[in-house]
Design a protein around this motif. Sequence first.
Motif, PDB file in Angstrom:
ATOM      1  N   LYS A 119      27.716  34.699  47.059  1.00 43.86           N
ATOM      2  CA  LYS A 119      26.665  34.216  46.165  1.00 43.86           C
ATOM      3  C   LYS A 119      27.342  33.446  45.039  1.00 43.86           C
ATOM      4  CE  LYS A 119      23.347  37.786  47.318  1.00 43.86           C
ATOM      5  NZ  LYS A 119      24.088  38.191  48.535  1.00 43.86           N
ATOM      6  N   VAL A 120      26.779  32.292  44.720  1.00 44.57           N
ATOM      7  CA  VAL A 120      27.471  31.362  43.826  1.00 44.57           C
ATOM      8  C   VAL A 120      26.534  30.921  42.696  1.00 44.57           C
ATOM      9  CG1 VAL A 120      28.707  29.167  43.674  1.00 44.57           C
ATOM     10  CG2 VAL A 120      28.808  30.509  45.787  1.00 44.57           C
ATOM     11  N   VAL A 121      27.062  30.921  41.497  1.00 41.86           N
ATOM     12  CA  VAL A 121      26.340  30.396  40.329  1.00 41.86           C
ATOM     13  C   VAL A 121      27.205  29.303  39.710  1.00 41.86           C
ATOM     14  CG1 VAL A 121      25.603  30.931  37.973  1.00 41.86           C
ATOM     15  CG2 VAL A 121      25.062  32.512  39.824  1.00 41.86           C
ATOM     16  N   VAL A 137      31.019  30.400  39.630  1.00 42.58           N
ATOM     17  CA  VAL A 137      31.318  31.818  39.810  1.00 42.58           C
ATOM     18  C   VAL A 137      30.809  32.223  41.191  1.00 42.58           C
ATOM     19  CG1 VAL A 137      31.036  34.139  38.880  1.00 42.58           C
ATOM     20  CG2 VAL A 137      31.011  32.170  37.330  1.00 42.58           C
ATOM     21  N   LEU A 139      30.846  35.225  44.308  1.00 41.03           N
ATOM     22  CA  LEU A 139      31.075  36.652  44.511  1.00 41.03           C
ATOM     23  C   LEU A 139      30.726  37.031  45.942  1.00 41.03           C
ATOM     24  CD1 LEU A 139      30.980  39.461  42.303  1.00 41.03           C
ATOM     25  CD2 LEU A 139      28.998  39.620  43.779  1.00 41.03           C
ATOM     26  N   VAL A 144      35.788  38.175  43.576  1.00 39.81           N
ATOM     27  CA  VAL A 144      35.067  37.305  42.640  1.00 39.81           C
ATOM     28  C   VAL A 144      36.003  36.137  42.336  1.00 39.81           C
ATOM     29  CG1 VAL A 144      35.813  38.686  40.637  1.00 39.81           C
ATOM     30  CG2 VAL A 144      33.889  37.116  40.415  1.00 39.81           C
ATOM     31  N   VAL A 146      36.368  32.428  40.246  1.00 38.80           N
ATOM     32  CA  VAL A 146      35.846  31.507  39.239  1.00 38.80           C
ATOM     33  C   VAL A 146      36.663  30.231  39.278  1.00 38.80           C
ATOM     34  CG1 VAL A 146      35.667  31.054  36.762  1.00 38.80           C
ATOM     35  CG2 VAL A 146      34.842  33.209  37.694  1.00 38.80           C
ATOM     36  N   LEU A 166      41.087  36.043  31.743  1.00 44.04           N
ATOM     37  CA  LEU A 166      39.855  35.850  32.512  1.00 44.04           C
ATOM     38  C   LEU A 166      39.918  36.639  33.811  1.00 44.04           C
ATOM     39  CD1 LEU A 166      37.160  34.548  33.159  1.00 44.04           C
ATOM     40  CD2 LEU A 166      38.391  32.526  33.983  1.00 44.04           C
ATOM     41  N   ALA A 169      39.295  40.251  33.074  1.00 42.88           N
ATOM     42  CA  ALA A 169      37.904  40.498  32.678  1.00 42.88           C
ATOM     43  C   ALA A 169      36.973  40.428  33.882  1.00 42.88           C
ATOM     44  CB  ALA A 169      37.478  39.478  31.624  1.00 42.88           C
ATOM     45  N   LEU A 170      37.230  39.498  34.775  1.00 42.39           N
ATOM     46  CA  LEU A 170      36.392  39.368  35.969  1.00 42.39           C
ATOM     47  C   LEU A 170      36.536  40.584  36.884  1.00 42.39           C
ATOM     48  CD1 LEU A 170      37.066  35.624  36.818  1.00 42.39           C
ATOM     49  CD2 LEU A 170      34.877  36.591  36.094  1.00 42.39           C
ATOM     50  N   ALA A 173      34.715  43.387  35.338  1.00 41.87           N
ATOM     51  CA  ALA A 173      33.266  43.189  35.315  1.00 41.87           C
ATOM     52  C   ALA A 173      32.646  43.359  36.687  1.00 41.87           C
ATOM     53  CB  ALA A 173      32.953  41.792  34.768  1.00 41.87           C
ATOM     54  N   ALA A 174      33.281  42.782  37.691  1.00 44.29           N
ATOM     55  CA  ALA A 174      32.667  42.737  39.015  1.00 44.29           C
ATOM     56  C   ALA A 174      33.169  43.839  39.946  1.00 44.29           C
ATOM     57  CB  ALA A 174      32.917  41.372  39.654  1.00 44.29           C
ATOM     58  N   ARG A 176      35.955  43.900  41.610  1.00 48.14           N
ATOM     59  CA  ARG A 176      36.542  43.269  42.791  1.00 48.14           C
ATOM     60  C   ARG A 176      37.838  42.576  42.398  1.00 48.14           C
ATOM     61  NH1 ARG A 176      31.265  43.583  43.274  1.00 48.14           N
ATOM     62  NH2 ARG A 176      30.190  43.301  45.281  1.00 48.14           N
TER      63      ARG A 176
END
Lengths: 193, 53
Positions: A119-121, A137, A139, A144, A146, A166, A169-170, A173-174, A176
């Motif tokens: 899934k991509v944003v 981003v 996932l 994950v 970026v 980064l 943090a990723l 956060a995720a 992964r």
Amino acid sequence: MRPLAVDLVLLRGQAPDLPLAVGRILAARVIERHGEQGIINLAGALLTAELPDEVQAGDRLRLVVRETTADRVVLQMMQSPPQPGMVPPPVEVPLPNGGRIALLGREQSARGEDGEAAKVVTLRYEGPGVGTVELRVALDAALVHVRAALAEGAPLTRAREGSSALRAALAAAAGRTAEVELVARPDPLDVYA
Amino acid sequence: MPENPDQGELLARLGLGADVPAPLRAAVVAALRWIEQIDREAAHSQAPPRDRV
């Protein structure tokens, strides 16, 4: 309307600087057609693509980048040349620092080797210090990723210095493994003829 | 990384609502925090010395 898929490696080999952010509009011309396949000229790159039925040799196409994966770019043909206001601009959210964020796209990428679709944003950040940054981003179940595109020079250098932060943090956060890709942002041209 | 209410509202205004998986929302928040930090540092370094805090 059926989308066109072109080989990303071939495209990058012939047009390495062509911006391929999701939502970008590109101009192309159909050079020739043989059955379902044809050759298109996309920003000077001659590429084989599977063409929609209604497209003929000589047609000029306006293509919207719908998705990029590791090995291909999916382009959607626009029905007609864009009129002012036809393509709604992304919603921009102002930030307290004077910057802005806009969502450029949400998508689900093609399935990878493990059969899992990411899934991509995709976002655009504009700030007083770094200028325009495109953030993608992605996932999936294990990773994950970026990708940040910043202006060459101080913004990119500063981002590279902070890339390990980064990544950490990723991952936190995720939950992964995190990958960070920092690249120079190409010239902000919207349409290639 | 938990979202604070402001970040939740920001994501919602961007169109990244509850239909977006929580880990992806969290990753977006982490990426935005990071670029905001990079941006602050860059803006600070560009400011004239007397304006620096």
